[in-house]
Every structure is written in structure tokens, then in C-alpha cells.
Design a protein around this motif. Structure first.
Motif, PDB file in Angstrom:
ATOM      1  N   CYS A   2      86.810  -4.632  20.393  1.00  0.00           N
ATOM      2  CA  CYS A   2      88.199  -4.299  19.981  1.00  0.00           C
ATOM      3  C   CYS A   2      88.002  -2.500  19.195  1.00  0.00           C
ATOM      4  CB  CYS A   2      88.716  -4.660  19.362  1.00  0.00           C
ATOM      5  SG  CYS A   2      90.483  -4.156  18.995  1.00  0.00           S
ATOM      6  N   SER A   5      91.486   2.058  15.138  1.00  0.00           N
ATOM      7  CA  SER A   5      92.071   3.373  14.192  1.00  0.00           C
ATOM      8  C   SER A   5      92.446   3.188  12.881  1.00  0.00           C
ATOM      9  CB  SER A   5      92.863   4.500  15.168  1.00  0.00           C
ATOM     10  OG  SER A   5      94.159   3.874  15.411  1.00  0.00           O
ATOM     11  N   LYS A   7      95.231   3.626   9.808  1.00  0.00           N
ATOM     12  CA  LYS A   7      96.490   4.346  10.123  1.00  0.00           C
ATOM     13  C   LYS A   7      97.002   5.406  10.423  1.00  0.00           C
ATOM     14  CE  LYS A   7     100.843   3.072   6.794  1.00  0.00           C
ATOM     15  NZ  LYS A   7     100.815   2.805   5.159  1.00  0.00           N
ATOM     16  N   ASN A   9      96.692   7.255  13.029  1.00  0.00           N
ATOM     17  CA  ASN A   9      95.970   7.397  14.793  1.00  0.00           C
ATOM     18  C   ASN A   9      96.828   6.565  15.685  1.00  0.00           C
ATOM     19  OD1 ASN A   9      94.095   9.314  13.208  1.00  0.00           O
ATOM     20  ND2 ASN A   9      92.602   7.971  13.221  1.00  0.00           N
ATOM     21  N   CYS A  10      97.006   7.590  16.217  1.00  0.00           N
ATOM     22  CA  CYS A  10      97.855   6.882  17.399  1.00  0.00           C
ATOM     23  C   CYS A  10      97.614   6.868  18.710  1.00  0.00           C
ATOM     24  CB  CYS A  10      99.326   7.739  17.867  1.00  0.00           C
ATOM     25  SG  CYS A  10      99.162   9.168  18.852  1.00  0.00           S
ATOM     26  N   TRP A  11      96.014   6.769  18.760  1.00  0.00           N
ATOM     27  CA  TRP A  11      95.015   7.137  19.918  1.00  0.00           C
ATOM     28  C   TRP A  11      95.309   5.131  20.792  1.00  0.00           C
ATOM     29  CZ3 TRP A  11      95.768  11.423  20.537  1.00  0.00           C
ATOM     30  CH2 TRP A  11      95.505  12.249  19.266  1.00  0.00           C
ATOM     31  N   ASP A  12      95.127   4.334  20.090  1.00  0.00           N
ATOM     32  CA  ASP A  12      94.494   3.296  20.787  1.00  0.00           C
ATOM     33  C   ASP A  12      95.943   2.506  21.186  1.00  0.00           C
ATOM     34  OD1 ASP A  12      92.151   3.294  19.714  1.00  0.00           O
ATOM     35  OD2 ASP A  12      93.039   1.810  17.828  1.00  0.00           O
ATOM     36  N   ASN A  13      97.596   2.921  21.627  1.00  0.00           N
ATOM     37  CA  ASN A  13      98.724   3.080  21.651  1.00  0.00           C
ATOM     38  C   ASN A  13      98.763   3.753  22.980  1.00  0.00           C
ATOM     39  OD1 ASN A  13      98.521   0.761  20.269  1.00  0.00           O
ATOM     40  ND2 ASN A  13      99.660   1.663  18.918  1.00  0.00           N
ATOM     41  N   ALA A  14      98.233   5.012  23.534  1.00  0.00           N
ATOM     42  CA  ALA A  14      98.726   6.267  24.061  1.00  0.00           C
ATOM     43  C   ALA A  14      98.623   5.439  25.501  1.00  0.00           C
ATOM     44  CB  ALA A  14      97.543   7.325  23.685  1.00  0.00           C
ATOM     45  N   THR A  16      99.552   2.877  26.669  1.00  0.00           N
ATOM     46  CA  THR A  16     100.597   1.955  26.856  1.00  0.00           C
ATOM     47  C   THR A  16     101.650   2.981  26.211  1.00  0.00           C
ATOM     48  OG1 THR A  16      99.205   0.259  25.955  1.00  0.00           O
ATOM     49  CG2 THR A  16     101.346   0.029  25.661  1.00  0.00           C
ATOM     50  N   GLU A  17     101.850   3.907  26.188  1.00  0.00           N
ATOM     51  CA  GLU A  17     103.192   4.479  25.399  1.00  0.00           C
ATOM     52  C   GLU A  17     103.181   5.835  26.719  1.00  0.00           C
ATOM     53  OE1 GLU A  17     105.662   4.074  22.927  1.00  0.00           O
ATOM     54  OE2 GLU A  17     104.049   2.646  21.575  1.00  0.00           O
ATOM     55  N   ARG A  18     102.001   5.938  27.287  1.00  0.00           N
ATOM     56  CA  ARG A  18     102.543   6.293  28.677  1.00  0.00           C
ATOM     57  C   ARG A  18     102.986   5.930  29.663  1.00  0.00           C
ATOM     58  NH1 ARG A  18     104.423  10.668  30.664  1.00  0.00           N
ATOM     59  NH2 ARG A  18     102.892  11.189  32.914  1.00  0.00           N
TER      60      ARG A  18
END
Length: 71
Positions: A2, A5, A7, A9-14, A16-18
Motif C-alpha cells: 500500500c 503519501s 499529508k 498529497n492527492c495522488w493516491d486518491n486521483a 478514485t476521484e476521477r
């Protein structure tokens, strides 16, 4: 493994958000559902469409299921 990142940093959720952005913009805009079950059925239909038929430019203009067959 797993990835975690820092605090902010949004890269892990990108991804899912997309996905949820596409779901809301392409499928759910303007829809009203009488029951939660109706909404669940419709979202599941979108997931099936998203994985099997919707082309993705980042995958070479093929659906994710097709991409996985050749990966």
C-alpha cells in the motif's frame, strides 16, 4: 504494498476521484431515484459500462477489460 503519501498529497486518491467525477457527470446528472435500491442498480450498471465498454484514452482508446486481456 500500500502506498502512503504525505499529508496534502492527492495522488493516491486521483483515480478514485476521477471515476466518481465521471460517474456524476456522465451517468447521474439530473437523475432522481425513488429508492436507494434504484440508485444502487443504476450505479452498478455504470460500473459495468465503465469497465467493459467505455473507452479510456489513457489505455489507448480501449476499455479496461480489453486492456487487462493484453497486459
Amino acid at each position: 504494498v500500500c502506498s502512503m503519501s504525505r499529508k496534502g498529497n492527492c495522488w493516491d486518491n486521483a483515480p478514485t476521484e476521477r471515476f466518481f467525477s465521471s460517474l456524476k457527470r456522465e451517468w447521474l446528472t439530473g437523475n432522481l431515484y425513488p429508492t436507494r435500491e434504484d440508485a444502487t442498480v443504476d450505479v452498478r450498471a455504470y460500473i459495468a459500462y465503465y469497465n467493459s465498454r467505455r473507452i479510456h484514452t489513457t489505455l489507448g482508446d480501449i476499455a479496461p477489460i480489453e486492456f487487462e486481456k493484453y497486459a
